[in-house]
Design a protein around this motif. Structure first.
Motif, PDB file in Angstrom:
ATOM      1  N   VAL A 157      12.506  52.734  43.232  1.00 51.73           N
ATOM      2  CA  VAL A 157      13.019  52.100  42.010  1.00 51.73           C
ATOM      3  C   VAL A 157      13.112  50.597  42.249  1.00 51.73           C
ATOM      4  O   VAL A 157      13.146  50.125  43.388  1.00 51.73           O
ATOM      5  CB  VAL A 157      14.414  52.645  41.619  1.00 51.73           C
ATOM      6  CG1 VAL A 157      14.359  54.122  41.288  1.00 51.73           C
ATOM      7  CG2 VAL A 157      15.440  52.360  42.726  1.00 51.73           C
ATOM      8  N   ARG A 158      13.161  49.843  41.154  1.00 49.64           N
ATOM      9  CA  ARG A 158      13.346  48.410  41.264  1.00 49.64           C
ATOM     10  C   ARG A 158      14.831  48.074  41.259  1.00 49.64           C
ATOM     11  O   ARG A 158      15.595  48.585  40.448  1.00 49.64           O
ATOM     12  CB  ARG A 158      12.692  47.694  40.078  1.00 49.64           C
ATOM     13  CG  ARG A 158      11.190  47.727  40.094  1.00 49.64           C
ATOM     14  CD  ARG A 158      10.594  46.405  40.559  1.00 49.64           C
ATOM     15  NE  ARG A 158       9.148  46.494  40.502  1.00 49.64           N
ATOM     16  CZ  ARG A 158       8.437  46.204  39.428  1.00 49.64           C
ATOM     17  NH1 ARG A 158       9.036  45.782  38.336  1.00 49.64           N
ATOM     18  NH2 ARG A 158       7.121  46.328  39.452  1.00 49.64           N
TER      19      ARG A 158
ATOM     20  N   PHE B  95      19.893  55.956  39.390  1.00 50.06           N
ATOM     21  CA  PHE B  95      19.418  54.586  39.199  1.00 50.06           C
ATOM     22  C   PHE B  95      18.724  54.435  37.848  1.00 50.06           C
ATOM     23  O   PHE B  95      18.910  53.425  37.144  1.00 50.06           O
ATOM     24  CB  PHE B  95      18.472  54.183  40.332  1.00 50.06           C
ATOM     25  CG  PHE B  95      19.169  53.531  41.492  1.00 50.06           C
ATOM     26  CD1 PHE B  95      19.199  52.149  41.615  1.00 50.06           C
ATOM     27  CD2 PHE B  95      19.796  54.294  42.472  1.00 50.06           C
ATOM     28  CE1 PHE B  95      19.846  51.530  42.679  1.00 50.06           C
ATOM     29  CE2 PHE B  95      20.445  53.691  43.534  1.00 50.06           C
ATOM     30  CZ  PHE B  95      20.474  52.308  43.640  1.00 50.06           C
ATOM     31  N   ILE B  96      17.931  55.416  37.456  1.00 53.64           N
ATOM     32  CA  ILE B  96      17.259  55.358  36.154  1.00 53.64           C
ATOM     33  C   ILE B  96      18.290  55.325  35.026  1.00 53.64           C
ATOM     34  O   ILE B  96      18.168  54.553  34.071  1.00 53.64           O
ATOM     35  CB  ILE B  96      16.309  56.565  35.989  1.00 53.64           C
ATOM     36  CG1 ILE B  96      15.131  56.438  36.971  1.00 53.64           C
ATOM     37  CG2 ILE B  96      15.785  56.661  34.558  1.00 53.64           C
ATOM     38  CD1 ILE B  96      14.276  57.683  37.057  1.00 53.64           C
TER      39      ILE B  96
ATOM     40  N   ASP C 274       8.160  58.570  41.652  1.00 53.38           N
ATOM     41  CA  ASP C 274       8.987  59.701  42.030  1.00 53.38           C
ATOM     42  C   ASP C 274       8.176  60.603  42.948  1.00 53.38           C
ATOM     43  O   ASP C 274       7.088  61.051  42.564  1.00 53.38           O
ATOM     44  CB  ASP C 274       9.427  60.480  40.787  1.00 53.38           C
ATOM     45  CG  ASP C 274      10.277  61.687  41.149  1.00 53.38           C
ATOM     46  OD1 ASP C 274      11.494  61.523  41.268  1.00 53.38           O
ATOM     47  OD2 ASP C 274       9.708  62.787  41.306  1.00 53.38           O
TER      48      ASP C 274
ATOM     49  N   THR D 130      11.413  46.344  45.183  1.00 52.78           N
ATOM     50  CA  THR D 130      11.512  47.803  45.174  1.00 52.78           C
ATOM     51  C   THR D 130      12.337  48.297  46.354  1.00 52.78           C
ATOM     52  O   THR D 130      12.244  47.762  47.461  1.00 52.78           O
ATOM     53  CB  THR D 130      10.097  48.414  45.238  1.00 52.78           C
ATOM     54  OG1 THR D 130       9.432  48.157  43.997  1.00 52.78           O
ATOM     55  CG2 THR D 130      10.138  49.907  45.470  1.00 52.78           C
TER      56      THR D 130
ATOM     57  N   THR E  18      17.650  58.748  42.628  1.00 51.27           N
ATOM     58  CA  THR E  18      16.702  58.066  41.734  1.00 51.27           C
ATOM     59  C   THR E  18      17.095  58.272  40.280  1.00 51.27           C
ATOM     60  O   THR E  18      17.062  57.336  39.472  1.00 51.27           O
ATOM     61  CB  THR E  18      15.276  58.589  41.983  1.00 51.27           C
ATOM     62  OG1 THR E  18      14.905  58.321  43.334  1.00 51.27           O
ATOM     63  CG2 THR E  18      14.281  57.926  41.049  1.00 51.27           C
TER      64      THR E  18
ATOM     65  N   CYS F 153      10.912  58.267  46.984  1.00 51.41           N
ATOM     66  CA  CYS F 153      11.136  57.788  45.618  1.00 51.41           C
ATOM     67  C   CYS F 153      11.298  56.276  45.675  1.00 51.41           C
ATOM     68  O   CYS F 153      11.690  55.718  46.709  1.00 51.41           O
ATOM     69  CB  CYS F 153      12.385  58.423  45.014  1.00 51.41           C
ATOM     70  SG  CYS F 153      12.265  60.202  44.756  1.00 51.41           S
TER      71      CYS F 153
ATOM     72  N   HIS G 236       9.628  61.758  36.130  1.00 50.91           N
ATOM     73  CA  HIS G 236      10.665  61.928  37.152  1.00 50.91           C
ATOM     74  C   HIS G 236      11.168  63.355  37.082  1.00 50.91           C
ATOM     75  O   HIS G 236      11.406  63.900  36.006  1.00 50.91           O
ATOM     76  CB  HIS G 236      11.803  60.939  36.900  1.00 50.91           C
ATOM     77  CG  HIS G 236      13.016  61.191  37.730  1.00 50.91           C
ATOM     78  ND1 HIS G 236      12.963  61.295  39.100  1.00 50.91           N
ATOM     79  CD2 HIS G 236      14.321  61.370  37.381  1.00 50.91           C
ATOM     80  CE1 HIS G 236      14.183  61.534  39.562  1.00 50.91           C
ATOM     81  NE2 HIS G 236      15.019  61.585  38.547  1.00 50.91           N
TER      82      HIS G 236
ATOM     83  N   HIS H  41      17.633  50.996  35.818  1.00 49.25           N
ATOM     84  CA  HIS H  41      16.650  50.485  36.767  1.00 49.25           C
ATOM     85  C   HIS H  41      15.256  51.033  36.449  1.00 49.25           C
ATOM     86  O   HIS H  41      15.109  52.127  35.891  1.00 49.25           O
ATOM     87  CB  HIS H  41      17.035  50.861  38.197  1.00 49.25           C
ATOM     88  CG  HIS H  41      18.249  50.145  38.682  1.00 49.25           C
ATOM     89  ND1 HIS H  41      18.189  48.978  39.433  1.00 49.25           N
ATOM     90  CD2 HIS H  41      19.573  50.413  38.516  1.00 49.25           C
ATOM     91  CE1 HIS H  41      19.413  48.571  39.707  1.00 49.25           C
ATOM     92  NE2 HIS H  41      20.272  49.429  39.169  1.00 49.25           N
ATOM     93  N   THR H  42      14.245  50.286  36.832  1.00 49.75           N
ATOM     94  CA  THR H  42      12.853  50.649  36.561  1.00 49.75           C
ATOM     95  C   THR H  42      12.350  51.623  37.616  1.00 49.75           C
ATOM     96  O   THR H  42      12.516  51.404  38.821  1.00 49.75           O
ATOM     97  CB  THR H  42      11.969  49.387  36.567  1.00 49.75           C
ATOM     98  OG1 THR H  42      12.418  48.504  35.551  1.00 49.75           O
ATOM     99  CG2 THR H  42      10.513  49.729  36.336  1.00 49.75           C
ATOM    100  N   LEU H  43      11.717  52.708  37.155  1.00 50.74           N
ATOM    101  CA  LEU H  43      11.093  53.663  38.064  1.00 50.74           C
ATOM    102  C   LEU H  43       9.750  53.116  38.531  1.00 50.74           C
ATOM    103  O   LEU H  43       8.930  52.670  37.720  1.00 50.74           O
ATOM    104  CB  LEU H  43      10.879  55.004  37.357  1.00 50.74           C
ATOM    105  CG  LEU H  43      10.108  56.067  38.156  1.00 50.74           C
ATOM    106  CD1 LEU H  43      10.930  56.563  39.349  1.00 50.74           C
ATOM    107  CD2 LEU H  43       9.711  57.240  37.255  1.00 50.74           C
TER     108      LEU H  43
END
Length: 305
Positions: A143-144, A167-168, A177, A149, A164, A141, A198, A172-174
């Motif tokens: 994320v930013r 974080f979303i 996934d 990343t 993940t 996975c 996701h 945070h940006t995905l």
């Protein structure tokens, strides 16, 4: 660059490419307004072509299905003019010719539009990118965190989707996934956005939840984390991985690890291991500790630069 005047074509972004297709993928992909495409995906009329493909390679079983690769030559990296087919028993076939950015799909007797779209986006496109040599695909996975990343790797059921999801929820940006496409440019390793879905749960043949905060461009991989399950009351421990230990946690993350790709992938992994900091994170198996894990990941990622 491919162009079309066909009013039935729709345009989407997926795995870093502009895709033109006669499928309605609005539920799964980000729409593109460019009016041009780099890869076309359309329904096929060549239903008997599969009989000409004598080389049959079972890939695996997944999502409760068997699937196969068929080709007209010995199984090896795709070459110009080579005919290919990816078949998901009862659901769909996907045809393409090596070196060409054109895919045709054929629905089968037990399939549905939803199932065809799932197998196209989640399984077939990563396989196509692998065989055509476009990307290296990792089971991870992404994320930013800031401008870079972070990758999360773990065995199946190892907590990467749960982390993940956290974080979303934190804004945070995905990036991706489950399947992360990686390219190397000018000595940097970049994670390519896949599709804006996701799946923080286990359900066969389901792309998951649509995520609005989805990356629009590839970004430098600043860190990687291997998640190791620990007892709920254990201390959260982070150790930077070095040498063979670093390579050992990266190596099993490859998707579609065909024998003929091993040499190239070992070289790619060695280069990536030298460039990207990786950490082993001992994660207490308790949802109430996720904020602590989140803080540790963010801190380590930013310190890694």
């Amino acid at each position: 660059m491919l162009n079309t005047d066909d009013n039935n074509m729709r345009y989407y972004q997926a795995y870093g490419l502009s895709i033109g297709t006669d499928l309605d993928l609005d539920r799964w992909l980000v729409e593109s307004n460019e009016g041009r495409f780099e890869l076309s995906i359309v329904e096929s009329s060549r239903t008997n072509d599969v009989e000409l493909l004598e080389q049959v390679t079972p890939v695996a079983q997944g999502h409760g299905r068997e699937f196969f690769i068929l080709t007209d030559r010995p199984f090896s990296p795709s070459s110009a003019g080579q005919n290919w087919c990816f078949q998901v028993n009862g659901i769909a076939r996907f045809y393409w010719t090596g070196g060409e950015a054109h895919i045709e799909y054929e629905p089968l007797e037990s399939g549905s539009e939803d199932l065809l779209e799932f197998w196209l986006v989640h399984i077939f496109l990563p396989l196509w990118f692998t065989l055509e040599g476009r990307y290296q695909l990792l089971h991870a996975c992404a994320v930013r965190i800031g401008e870079k990343t972070a990758l999360f790797m773990a065995p199946s059921m190892g907590g990467k989707s749960t982390l993940t999801d956290y974080f979303i929820a934190k804004g945070h940006t995905l990036v991706s996934d489950d399947k992360v496409a990686v390219i190397e440019e000018h000595g940097e390793f970049l994670a390519v956005p896949s599709h804006p879905n996701h799946r923080p749960y286990r359900k066969f043949e389901d792309l998951g939840i649509r995520v609005e905060n989805f990356a629009s461009r590839a970004s430098t991989i600043g860190s990687g984390f291997y998640l190791r399950r620990a007892e709920p009351g254990a201390l959260l421990v982070t150790n930077e991985l070095k040498g063979h230990r670093k390579f050992a946690v990266m190596r099993p993350a490859y998707l579609f690890d065909f024998d003929f790709l091993k040499q190239k992938r070992l070289e790619f992994l060695a280069d990536m291991a030298n460039q990207v900091p990786f950490f082993e994170l001992s994660v207490p198996w308790e949802l109430s500790r996720l904020e602590e894990v989140y803080g540790a990941v963010c801190k380590q990622h930013r310190e890694a630069g």
